[in-house]
Design a protein around this motif. Structure first.
Motif, PDB file in Angstrom:
ATOM      1  N   ILE A 109      -3.153  -6.159   7.981  1.00 17.00           N
ATOM      2  CA  ILE A 109      -4.281  -5.418   8.524  1.00 17.00           C
ATOM      3  C   ILE A 109      -3.982  -3.925   8.431  1.00 17.00           C
ATOM      4  N   TYR A 110      -4.919  -3.179   7.807  1.00 19.39           N
ATOM      5  CA  TYR A 110      -4.809  -1.731   7.657  1.00 19.39           C
ATOM      6  C   TYR A 110      -6.073  -1.077   8.227  1.00 19.39           C
ATOM      7  N   THR A 111      -5.942   0.173   8.576  1.00 21.18           N
ATOM      8  CA  THR A 111      -7.154   0.928   8.905  1.00 21.18           C
ATOM      9  C   THR A 111      -7.838   1.284   7.591  1.00 21.18           C
ATOM     10  N   LYS A 112      -9.143   1.462   7.638  1.00 19.49           N
ATOM     11  CA  LYS A 112      -9.887   1.821   6.428  1.00 19.49           C
ATOM     12  C   LYS A 112      -9.443   3.185   5.902  1.00 19.49           C
ATOM     13  N   LYS A 113      -9.052   4.069   6.819  1.00 15.00           N
ATOM     14  CA  LYS A 113      -8.567   5.387   6.405  1.00 15.00           C
ATOM     15  C   LYS A 113      -7.298   5.265   5.583  1.00 15.00           C
ATOM     16  N   VAL A 143       0.872  -1.172   0.000  1.00 13.81           N
ATOM     17  CA  VAL A 143       0.000   0.000   0.000  1.00 13.81           C
ATOM     18  C   VAL A 143       0.909   1.221   0.000  1.00 13.81           C
ATOM     19  N   LEU A 144       0.747   2.099  -0.998  1.00 17.58           N
ATOM     20  CA  LEU A 144       1.644   3.240  -1.166  1.00 17.58           C
ATOM     21  C   LEU A 144       0.858   4.546  -1.072  1.00 17.58           C
ATOM     22  N   ASP A 145       1.499   5.556  -0.496  1.00 16.46           N
ATOM     23  CA  ASP A 145       0.843   6.862  -0.408  1.00 16.46           C
ATOM     24  C   ASP A 145       1.205   7.710  -1.623  1.00 16.46           C
ATOM     25  N   THR A 146       0.822   8.994  -1.615  1.00 17.60           N
ATOM     26  CA  THR A 146       1.049   9.868  -2.775  1.00 17.60           C
ATOM     27  C   THR A 146       2.536  10.071  -3.063  1.00 17.60           C
ATOM     28  N   ARG A 160       2.618   1.092   6.280  1.00 18.33           N
ATOM     29  CA  ARG A 160       2.711  -0.130   7.051  1.00 18.33           C
ATOM     30  C   ARG A 160       1.390  -0.436   7.751  1.00 18.33           C
ATOM     31  N   GLY A 161       0.996  -1.707   7.716  1.00 16.20           N
ATOM     32  CA  GLY A 161      -0.189  -2.132   8.422  1.00 16.20           C
ATOM     33  C   GLY A 161       0.138  -2.513   9.856  1.00 16.20           C
ATOM     34  N   SER A 162      -0.886  -2.769  10.640  1.00 18.51           N
ATOM     35  CA  SER A 162      -0.670  -3.178  12.029  1.00 18.51           C
ATOM     36  C   SER A 162      -0.283  -4.645  12.125  1.00 18.51           C
ATOM     37  N   LYS A 163      -0.518  -5.393  11.064  1.00 19.00           N
ATOM     38  CA  LYS A 163      -0.086  -6.787  10.993  1.00 19.00           C
ATOM     39  C   LYS A 163       0.413  -7.057   9.588  1.00 19.00           C
ATOM     40  N   ASN A 164       1.593  -7.673   9.484  1.00 18.41           N
ATOM     41  CA  ASN A 164       2.177  -7.980   8.179  1.00 18.41           C
ATOM     42  C   ASN A 164       2.845  -9.348   8.261  1.00 18.41           C
TER      43      ASN A 164
END
Length: 551
Positions: A289-293, A259-262, A268-272
């Protein structure tokens, strides 16, 4: 003058022979065990994967044995192996200084450490200018005994820009049967890889399973399943399907969903968790696991990254070695013990302690085969020094469990005068499920159904639903002492049908949510059973004094 010495060494060098050994990788059976009720639900990556083998050798190349006269600093390579580093720092072990060259690539075994706990080889690989600072791996890294049998082990290496070589070590639990033994160390096929990425048009708002075709570099498809974990969190279960790759190629491909930002920075997720065996040997699974935001933020985009093979040099780099444990033999202390540890596991005893300059090994004998010690973390105190270690389970049907601790530099002659104690922390108790207690799942449909039951004295919340013609069964508990359901199954009239784990929990991580999936499911009701569950006592700690006999 130095050139004359090298030429003389080459003349006296032993001839190089090339055995051809086949070994079938047992991944299919491993996957079968995972699906059909393995007791090791909480996945642990196997560090031996780098030494996985393929059958045959593509070609026998002409190799030139030479000798090296330079010793390097191994501190960086051994930073996580305190015991081996301590032995190297003390100048113990056996100097090998033996090399073999092939196609401009040179493998050198620098030093060997052989004691009553393990055997270690320190090696360098000079890949030549074309491979400078690239990522290298091998189809095979092997240590063979005099009968040509493979000695299981693993390797680790790092690029050293200052010397223009890879530095690494090969480590095995193998203990020499004699003071001197003839072994053969070899690598087969030097492979160059580079990291690459492909974009994935994943839509986090779509809760259906999404499949993406890649069709390149041995990757066929990527399947992403989306599961709501809470009002805030989302679990992504990513399955990568390979095609046309053998076992070593699949292992070195090492895929990750990003998952990449702009700014193209990884979120980073809370679980990988990566590298989970899939439903077949052609698949590998990851969980994040990621937050929906995080997933719906502006500019967020998604890729699959993997290691792509860009070149290889076929051949074998092998040498015959005569290893000796005489350098470390006089520093070994073996103590037969009879120390019951019922506070650890009923019927278990510490039966032996083996201390060498590189490692301490405690042998624990249990009443039953494959018994799991309930504690997660272990420390061994010798005098004022604290050694950190862990469990090393025997793969054969054994009643023994080993605790291994990396040794620090200390005077072993005073070992019997030092207070010694073993401390175990974070207790997780395993309990077998009852074949008499079932959980009835009724009105099974695409609409999530909720159910609450008592199991083992704990309140367990169940959620189940159909998705893509598959039945998903989730379980969790509000009680933090409940460690989680290991796995569920049902009877089809003839045999047990086990659910495939979708959420993988590590023992002692404090998360008791689990999920199983049953594929191609049609009935609208089902009685399921619990294979195993755990109870956590993560704050529990015990300390066991170990008294050695007076010498």
């Amino acid at each position: 003058m130095e050139d004359e010495k090298i030429r003389e060494a080459i003349k006296k060098a032993p001839s190089v022979t090339y055995p051809d050994f086949d070994l079938m990788w047992n991944k299919i059976e491993q996957n079968k065990e995972w699906q059909q009720g393995s007791k090791m639900r909480w996945f642990q990556r196997n560090n031996l994967s780098k030494a996985a083998v393929i059958t045959g050798i593509s070609a026998v190349m002409i190799s030139t044995p030479v000798y090296a006269a330079i010793h390097y600093n191994w501190t960086d390579v051994l930073s996580h192996k305190a015991g081996i580093h301590s032995v190297w720092e003390q100048g113990l072990g056996q100097t090998i200084d033996q090399s073999v060259s092939n196609h401009g690539i040179t493998l050198t075994v620098d030093t060997a450490f052989s004691d009553e706990n393990r055997t270690v080889l320190l090696y360098t690989l000079n890949p030549g200018t074309s491979y400078k600072e690239e990522t290298l791996s091998y189809d095979k890294v092997e240590l063979l005994n005099s009968d040509g049998q493979i000695i299981p082990g693993n390797y680790y290496q790092r690029w050293n820009a200052e010397i223009g070589k890879y530095q690494g070590y090969f480590e095995t639990d193998y203990v020499l049967n004699h003071k001197r033994e003839n072994l053969r160390f070899s690598i087969t096929n030097v492979v160059l890889t580079e990291k690459t990425e492909v974009p994935l048009s994943y839509n986090p708002a779509n809760q259906e399973t999404q499949t993406f075709e890649v069709k390149k570099d041995g990757i066929s498809t990527v399947r992403i399943e989306t599961f709501e974990q809470s009002e805030k969190d989302t679990l992504l279960n990513t399955t990568v399907h390979f095609e046309g790759l053998d076992q070593p190629q699949r292992e070195r491909t090492w895929t990750t969903f990003n998952v990449l930002d702009t700014n193209n920075s990884i979120v980073r997720g809370s679980k990988n968790v990566y590298g989970i065996p899939g439903a077949s040997s052609e698949e590998t699974v990851s969980e994040q696991i990621y937050t929906k935001k995080q997933l719906i933020a502006d500019g967020t985009h998604f890729t699959l990254s993997y290691e792509r093979e860009t070149g290889r040099t076929s051949g074998e780099w092998g040498m015959d070695l005569t290893l000796s444990k005489s350098e470390l033999e006089n520093s070994t202390i073996r103590e037969k013990l009879d120390l019951p540890v019922p506070e650890m596991l009923e019927g278990s005893k510490i039966t032996e302690m083996i201390v060498t300059p590189s490692e301490v090994r405690l042998i624990i004998t249990n009443q039953e085969k494959y018994a799991h010690l309930p504690f997660i973390d272990y420390e061994l105190e010798i005098g004022e020094k604290q050694l950190t270690g862990g469990i090393n389970y025997h793969t054969n049907p054994s009643k023994k469990t080993e605790l291994r601790f990396e040794m620090m530099h200390m005077d072993l002659t005073s070992l019997h005068e030092q207070p010694i104690s073993l401390t175990a922390k974070k207790r997780v108790d395993e309990h077998k499920g009852s074949e008499k207690t079932s959980i009835r799942l009724s009105n099974i449909s695409t609409k999530p159904q909720h159910l609450q039951t008592k199991y083992g004295g704990y309140t367990v919340d169940w959620t189940y639903y159909l998705k893509d013609e598959q039945l998903y069964v989730e379980s969790s508990s509000q009680d933090p002492t409940f460690g989680g359901i290991n796995q569920t199954y049902y009877y089809d009239g003839k045999e047990k049908i086990y659910g495939k784990p979708v959420i993988v929990n590590f023992r002692g991580e404090g998360n008791n949510k689990s999920m199983d999936v049953y594929e191609n499911f049609a009935p609208d009701q089902l009685d399921i059973f619990v294979y195993m569950y755990t109870v956590d006592h993560l704050n529990e700690k015990i300390t066991i004094p170990i008294n050695l006999k007076d010498q």
